[in-house]
Design a protein around this motif. Structure first.
Motif, mmCIF file in Angstrom:
data_model
loop_
_atom_site.group_PDB
_atom_site.id
_atom_site.type_symbol
_atom_site.label_atom_id
_atom_site.label_comp_id
_atom_site.label_asym_id
_atom_site.label_seq_id
_atom_site.Cartn_x
_atom_site.Cartn_y
_atom_site.Cartn_z
ATOM 1 N N ILE A 1 1.163 -1.363 -0.205
ATOM 2 C CA ILE A 1 0.192 -0.004 -0.085
ATOM 3 C C ILE A 1 1.242 1.009 -0.038
ATOM 4 O O ILE A 1 0.748 2.296 -0.971
ATOM 5 N N ALA A 2 1.677 1.090 0.647
ATOM 6 C CA ALA A 2 2.706 2.660 0.891
ATOM 7 C C ALA A 2 3.940 2.667 -0.311
ATOM 8 O O ALA A 2 4.210 4.277 -0.868
ATOM 9 N N LEU A 3 3.822 1.913 -1.368
ATOM 10 C CA LEU A 3 4.863 1.584 -1.939
ATOM 11 C C LEU A 3 4.593 3.085 -3.268
ATOM 12 O O LEU A 3 5.089 3.871 -3.632
ATOM 13 N N PRO A 4 3.424 2.831 -3.613
ATOM 14 C CA PRO A 4 3.173 3.731 -4.744
ATOM 15 C C PRO A 4 3.056 5.754 -4.137
ATOM 16 O O PRO A 4 3.296 6.574 -4.655
ATOM 17 N N LEU A 5 2.778 5.424 -3.033
ATOM 18 C CA LEU A 5 3.198 6.750 -1.709
ATOM 19 C C LEU A 5 4.045 6.875 -1.725
ATOM 20 O O LEU A 5 4.778 8.769 -1.560
ATOM 21 N N GLY A 6 4.996 6.491 -1.497
ATOM 22 C CA GLY A 6 6.556 6.372 -1.985
ATOM 23 C C GLY A 6 6.773 7.208 -0.369
ATOM 24 O O GLY A 6 8.075 7.710 -0.284
ATOM 25 N N ILE A 7 5.805 6.093 0.647
ATOM 26 C CA ILE A 7 6.628 6.429 1.962
ATOM 27 C C ILE A 7 6.849 5.129 2.271
ATOM 28 O O ILE A 7 6.120 4.008 2.484
ATOM 29 N N LYS A 8 7.137 5.404 3.094
ATOM 30 C CA LYS A 8 7.836 3.848 3.843
ATOM 31 C C LYS A 8 6.675 3.345 5.030
ATOM 32 O O LYS A 8 5.980 4.840 5.105
ATOM 33 N N ALA A 9 6.057 2.087 4.991
ATOM 34 C CA ALA A 9 4.573 2.187 5.188
ATOM 35 C C ALA A 9 4.772 2.007 7.029
ATOM 36 O O ALA A 9 4.054 3.198 8.191
#
Length: 301
Positions: free
Chosen positions: A183-191
């Motif tokens: 889920i976090a990958l497309p946002l460029g933010i670690k989970a």
């Protein structure tokens, strides 16, 4: 045994005189009465806390200065609220779409997907989510109740429209690591950072929605950024969230900056934030948690 609170209420003129005796400069008593009638003495005094001492209020602070702080605080709350539709709707979709594709239309009802914790019990979450859904007056809820059997929970895209940001925050944090990373990958933010940000922004969102004071508020620590270089630059040029005196709003504004940009690269939210804060005096800016020159740093581009 603790004493009972037994202070007597003051009339509006008495409230003005009380502030004057504490050292606040009041040039127009009638204007002060009008403001206190509208906002209340207790709320007004919250903005005076930075200027308070055992003797009263710092010399030279005027009633108008505090009015300006309240106006600034309101503008800040309203600007934050302009980001919330993008963040809340975007986060719902960012979580739900990959889970739909992997686990089907009722993925949120699969208890085995979620880890129980002190903050999350799946049975309680599901009960609350369904209660909120069936209590909504929206046409699509009524249509679903009339047309389909109620033996199974509604599809996730309907529940998505009725769950709060706080519920999504707890739901996300309770998912397996593999799913959170996806889920976090497309946002460029670690989970782990995203989980921390969602929790922190839920608190900020609720403060804004209830018109509470943001200015000079101290928060708990939160995840700052994913990589060491960004953390170092933020701590050098923008704020240091580890400092007791700087655990204020600024790191949450950075989280909103990152999320709004990730969800909509065309957003102008950060530009609006810079415009709002540009005329703010350094001492007031520090109470928000920012250092002078923060807006020119590459992390805020």
């Amino acid at each position: 045994m603790q004493p009972s609170y037994d202070k007597s209420p003051l009339t509006l003129p008495e409230q003005v005189e009380h502030l004057r005796q504490k050292g606040l400069v009041i040039g127009d008593p009638q204007r002060a009465i009008d403001v206190l009638r509208r906002v209340g003495l207790y709320r007004f005094k919250g903005y005076l806390l930075p200027y308070k001492s055992s003797e009263g209020y710092a010399g030279g602070v005027t009633f108008e200065d505090i009015e300006d702080l309240m106006a600034f605080d309101e503008a800040l709350r309203l600007h934050i609220l302009t980001a919330m539709p993008l963040v809340e709707v975007g986060i719902r979709q960012a979580i739900s779409q990959p889970m739909l594709e992997r686990y089907g239309v009722r993925w949120y009802a699969c208890e085995e997907l979620f880890a129980a914790s002190d903050d999350f019990q799946h049975s309680e979450f599901l009960r609350k989510a369904l209660d909120e859904f069936h209590g909504m007056p929206d046409l699509f809820v009524g249509h679903y109740r009339e047309k389909y059997h109620q033996t199974e929970p509604p599809p996730a895209w309907m529940i998505t429209e009725t769950m709060t940001l706080g519920s999504w925050s707890k739901l996300f944090e309770s998912l397996p690591q593999e799913e959170r990373d996806l889920i976090a990958l497309p946002l460029g933010i670690k989970a782990s950072t995203l989980a921390s940000w969602l929790h922190a922004l839920t608190i900020v969102r609720n403060i804004c929605a209830h018109h509470s004071r943001l200015y000079d508020r101290t928060f708990n620590t939160m995840g700052l950024a994913d990589d060491r270089r960004t953390k170092r630059l933020l701590r050098q040029h923008s704020f240091d969230e580890r400092d007791e005196g700087a655990r204020r709003l600024a790191p949450r504004l950075y989280a909103l900056h990152r999320l709004t940009c990730a969800l909509d690269p065309q957003t102008r939210w950060t530009a609006g934030l810079k415009t709002l804060l540009a005329p703010v005096p350094p001492d007031t800016l520090a109470r928000v948690g920012f250092r002078p020159g923060w807006h020119g740093q590459s992390e805020w581009a």
